[in-house]
Design a protein around this motif. Structure first.
Motif, PDB file in Angstrom:
ATOM      1  N   GLN A  12       0.799  -1.227   0.000  1.00  0.00           N
ATOM      2  CA  GLN A  12       0.000   0.000   0.000  1.00  0.00           C
ATOM      3  C   GLN A  12       0.835   1.282   0.000  1.00  0.00           C
ATOM      4  N   PRO A  13       1.916   1.390   0.797  1.00  0.00           N
ATOM      5  CA  PRO A  13       2.696   2.641   0.782  1.00  0.00           C
ATOM      6  C   PRO A  13       3.258   3.012  -0.581  1.00  0.00           C
ATOM      7  N   LEU A  14       3.481   2.019  -1.455  1.00  0.00           N
ATOM      8  CA  LEU A  14       4.016   2.323  -2.784  1.00  0.00           C
ATOM      9  C   LEU A  14       3.090   3.246  -3.564  1.00  0.00           C
ATOM     10  N   PHE A  15       1.804   3.142  -3.302  1.00  0.00           N
ATOM     11  CA  PHE A  15       0.824   3.959  -4.005  1.00  0.00           C
ATOM     12  C   PHE A  15       0.569   5.303  -3.304  1.00  0.00           C
ATOM     13  N   LEU A  16       1.095   5.444  -2.089  1.00  0.00           N
ATOM     14  CA  LEU A  16       0.757   6.615  -1.274  1.00  0.00           C
ATOM     15  C   LEU A  16       1.900   7.617  -1.115  1.00  0.00           C
ATOM     16  N   TYR A  17       3.139   7.120  -1.027  1.00  0.00           N
ATOM     17  CA  TYR A  17       4.238   7.980  -0.593  1.00  0.00           C
ATOM     18  C   TYR A  17       5.403   7.988  -1.586  1.00  0.00           C
ATOM     19  N   PRO A  18       6.210   9.054  -1.583  1.00  0.00           N
ATOM     20  CA  PRO A  18       7.439   9.072  -2.368  1.00  0.00           C
ATOM     21  C   PRO A  18       8.445   8.067  -1.800  1.00  0.00           C
TER      22      PRO A  18
ATOM     23  N   CYS B  65       2.497  16.702  -7.785  1.00  0.00           N
ATOM     24  CA  CYS B  65       3.050  16.356  -9.100  1.00  0.00           C
ATOM     25  C   CYS B  65       3.483  14.897  -9.175  1.00  0.00           C
ATOM     26  N   ASP B  66       3.935  14.333  -8.046  1.00  0.00           N
ATOM     27  CA  ASP B  66       4.476  12.977  -8.069  1.00  0.00           C
ATOM     28  C   ASP B  66       3.490  11.935  -7.541  1.00  0.00           C
ATOM     29  N   ASP B  67       2.196  12.230  -7.603  1.00  0.00           N
ATOM     30  CA  ASP B  67       1.181  11.263  -7.180  1.00  0.00           C
ATOM     31  C   ASP B  67       1.139  10.106  -8.175  1.00  0.00           C
ATOM     32  N   LEU B  68       1.432   8.893  -7.705  1.00  0.00           N
ATOM     33  CA  LEU B  68       1.409   7.710  -8.565  1.00  0.00           C
ATOM     34  C   LEU B  68      -0.006   7.224  -8.825  1.00  0.00           C
ATOM     35  N   LEU B  69      -0.872   7.332  -7.837  1.00  0.00           N
ATOM     36  CA  LEU B  69      -2.212   6.768  -7.922  1.00  0.00           C
ATOM     37  C   LEU B  69      -3.166   7.634  -8.746  1.00  0.00           C
TER      38      LEU B  69
ATOM     39  N   PHE C 231      -6.505  26.517  -7.308  1.00  0.00           N
ATOM     40  CA  PHE C 231      -5.677  25.327  -7.517  1.00  0.00           C
ATOM     41  C   PHE C 231      -4.325  25.519  -6.851  1.00  0.00           C
ATOM     42  N   TYR C 232      -3.897  24.499  -6.101  1.00  0.00           N
ATOM     43  CA  TYR C 232      -2.626  24.533  -5.381  1.00  0.00           C
ATOM     44  C   TYR C 232      -1.849  23.270  -5.735  1.00  0.00           C
ATOM     45  N   LEU C 233      -0.637  23.436  -6.268  1.00  0.00           N
ATOM     46  CA  LEU C 233       0.149  22.296  -6.731  1.00  0.00           C
ATOM     47  C   LEU C 233       1.410  22.146  -5.889  1.00  0.00           C
ATOM     48  N   LEU C 234       1.597  20.945  -5.340  1.00  0.00           N
ATOM     49  CA  LEU C 234       2.805  20.606  -4.597  1.00  0.00           C
ATOM     50  C   LEU C 234       3.750  19.839  -5.519  1.00  0.00           C
ATOM     51  N   GLU C 235       5.023  20.186  -5.481  1.00  0.00           N
ATOM     52  CA  GLU C 235       5.995  19.510  -6.339  1.00  0.00           C
ATOM     53  C   GLU C 235       6.208  18.063  -5.892  1.00  0.00           C
ATOM     54  N   LYS C 236       6.211  17.843  -4.571  1.00  0.00           N
ATOM     55  CA  LYS C 236       6.458  16.520  -4.021  1.00  0.00           C
ATOM     56  C   LYS C 236       5.440  16.204  -2.935  1.00  0.00           C
ATOM     57  N   GLY C 237       5.392  14.927  -2.558  1.00  0.00           N
ATOM     58  CA  GLY C 237       4.512  14.518  -1.470  1.00  0.00           C
ATOM     59  C   GLY C 237       3.744  13.255  -1.749  1.00  0.00           C
ATOM     60  N   GLY C 238       3.632  12.891  -3.040  1.00  0.00           N
ATOM     61  CA  GLY C 238       2.895  11.693  -3.386  1.00  0.00           C
ATOM     62  C   GLY C 238       1.406  11.827  -3.141  1.00  0.00           C
TER      63      GLY C 238
ATOM     64  N   SER D 189       3.059  12.975   4.205  1.00  0.00           N
ATOM     65  CA  SER D 189       4.482  12.946   3.878  1.00  0.00           C
ATOM     66  C   SER D 189       5.138  14.326   3.933  1.00  0.00           C
ATOM     67  N   ASP D 190       4.376  15.380   3.700  1.00  0.00           N
ATOM     68  CA  ASP D 190       4.925  16.742   3.779  1.00  0.00           C
ATOM     69  C   ASP D 190       3.882  17.673   4.399  1.00  0.00           C
ATOM     70  N   PRO D 191       3.588  17.477   5.697  1.00  0.00           N
ATOM     71  CA  PRO D 191       2.518  18.260   6.325  1.00  0.00           C
ATOM     72  C   PRO D 191       2.802  19.759   6.398  1.00  0.00           C
ATOM     73  N   VAL D 192       4.055  20.151   6.466  1.00  0.00           N
ATOM     74  CA  VAL D 192       4.363  21.588   6.571  1.00  0.00           C
ATOM     75  C   VAL D 192       3.916  22.319   5.309  1.00  0.00           C
ATOM     76  N   LYS D 193       4.333  21.805   4.145  1.00  0.00           N
ATOM     77  CA  LYS D 193       3.944  22.462   2.889  1.00  0.00           C
ATOM     78  C   LYS D 193       2.454  22.299   2.620  1.00  0.00           C
ATOM     79  N   PHE D 194       1.925  21.122   2.940  1.00  0.00           N
ATOM     80  CA  PHE D 194       0.496  20.925   2.735  1.00  0.00           C
ATOM     81  C   PHE D 194      -0.319  21.873   3.609  1.00  0.00           C
ATOM     82  N   ASN D 195       0.021  21.964   4.891  1.00  0.00           N
ATOM     83  CA  ASN D 195      -0.754  22.808   5.799  1.00  0.00           C
ATOM     84  C   ASN D 195      -0.707  24.269   5.387  1.00  0.00           C
ATOM     85  N   LYS D 196       0.400  24.695   4.802  1.00  0.00           N
ATOM     86  CA  LYS D 196       0.465  26.073   4.309  1.00  0.00           C
ATOM     87  C   LYS D 196      -0.554  26.289   3.199  1.00  0.00           C
ATOM     88  N   LYS D 197      -0.646  25.341   2.255  1.00  0.00           N
ATOM     89  CA  LYS D 197      -1.639  25.455   1.182  1.00  0.00           C
ATOM     90  C   LYS D 197      -3.056  25.437   1.769  1.00  0.00           C
ATOM     91  N   MET D 198      -3.276  24.566   2.735  1.00  0.00           N
ATOM     92  CA  MET D 198      -4.589  24.464   3.365  1.00  0.00           C
ATOM     93  C   MET D 198      -4.984  25.786   4.017  1.00  0.00           C
TER      94      MET D 198
END
Length: 258
Positions: free
Chosen positions: A144-150, A207-211, A229-236, A242-251
């Protein structure tokens, strides 16, 4: 359904409800609660047939059924109108809720969501279903983590992922419930009714969401009439974990703008 209410004890605040993805767990939002409860009365819950919301999911179960369950939960918690945050499947529930019960939704914040399930997402679910049926529950949850995280995040959090997998595997597991929830995701299509959603909406994608390809979120954003629209470069896929600091800022940017 099992739910929890969190706030800072000050009262007289608007309510936000958080709906997680396929796992359906209220604990998914651990990293967002401190920021949200200073501003909102916060409701988190376990979806029907997951976690502490035990029960058998019927054949033909749909995202619309999940949205109606949220309405019942809102009534139980005296929540006339809410801000809704949903991740993946949870985002689909939010879209359905806003389309079917617009008077109950003040805003939507959708994370790696979509209006019609993409073929890439369906392929990922086909692989996961095959693992479950042919390799067993343990292999399903290990994969499961393969589909969720970098990959780098998984490397740096291997002990945490093992602990979470062991915890899940120690709990009762209903395979039919999971497969019926996956079927609900695969069949979701609100593309013909998307223009009925009029509330203010934020769409966050990785951007790097596999699922879920981030273009699905871009398409959703373009179809919604009042969307940012808010786009994160990384985080899966699970970028808020995986990146709550950048996510919470967008939120918080979204809520500061509405």
């Amino acid at each position: 359904m099992y739910y929890e209410i969190h706030d800072d004890g000050q009262g007289n605040k608007e309510t936000v409800i958080l709906s997680s993805g396929l796992g359906g767990s209220h604990s998914y939002w651990h990293h967002q609660l401190p920021q949200l409860k200073s501003r909102f009365r916060v409701i988190v819950y376990d979806h029907l047939g997951t976690g502490q919301s035990q029960g058998d999911i019927p054949q033909g179960y749909s995202i619309a059924d999940m949205a109606r369950e949220v309405v019942v939960l809102l009534d139980q918690t005296d929540s006339e109108r809410v801000h809704f945050i949903g991740h993946a499947l949870g985002g689909l529930v939010g879209l359905q809720l806003a389309a079917e019960f617009p008077n109950r939704v003040s805003s939507l914040l959708l994370i790696n969501a979509w209006d019609k399930t993409d073929e890439n997402t369906k392929l990922c679910f086909e692989i996961r279903k095959s693992l479950l049926r042919n390799s067993g529950v343990e292999m399903f949850f290990k994969a499961q983590p393969l589909f969720l995280y970098p990959a780098e995040w998984m490397k740096n959090n291997a002990a945490l992922l093992k602990e979470e997998a062991d915890k899940v595997l120690s709990l009762p597991f209903n395979q039919d419930n999971l497969l019926r929830r996956i079927a609900a995701v695969e069949s979701f299509d609100i593309s013909e009714n998307i223009d009925s959603i009029r509330c203010v909406t934020g769409v966050i994608a990785s951007c790097d969401d596999l699922l879920v390809p981030y273009s699905c979120s871009e398409t959703l954003h373009k179809k919604l009439s009042h969307s940012s629209f808010y786009l994160l470069e990384k985080g899966g896929h699970a970028c808020n974990v995986s990146d709550p600091v950048k996510f919470n800022k967008k939120m918080l940017d979204f809520y500061n703008e509405i």
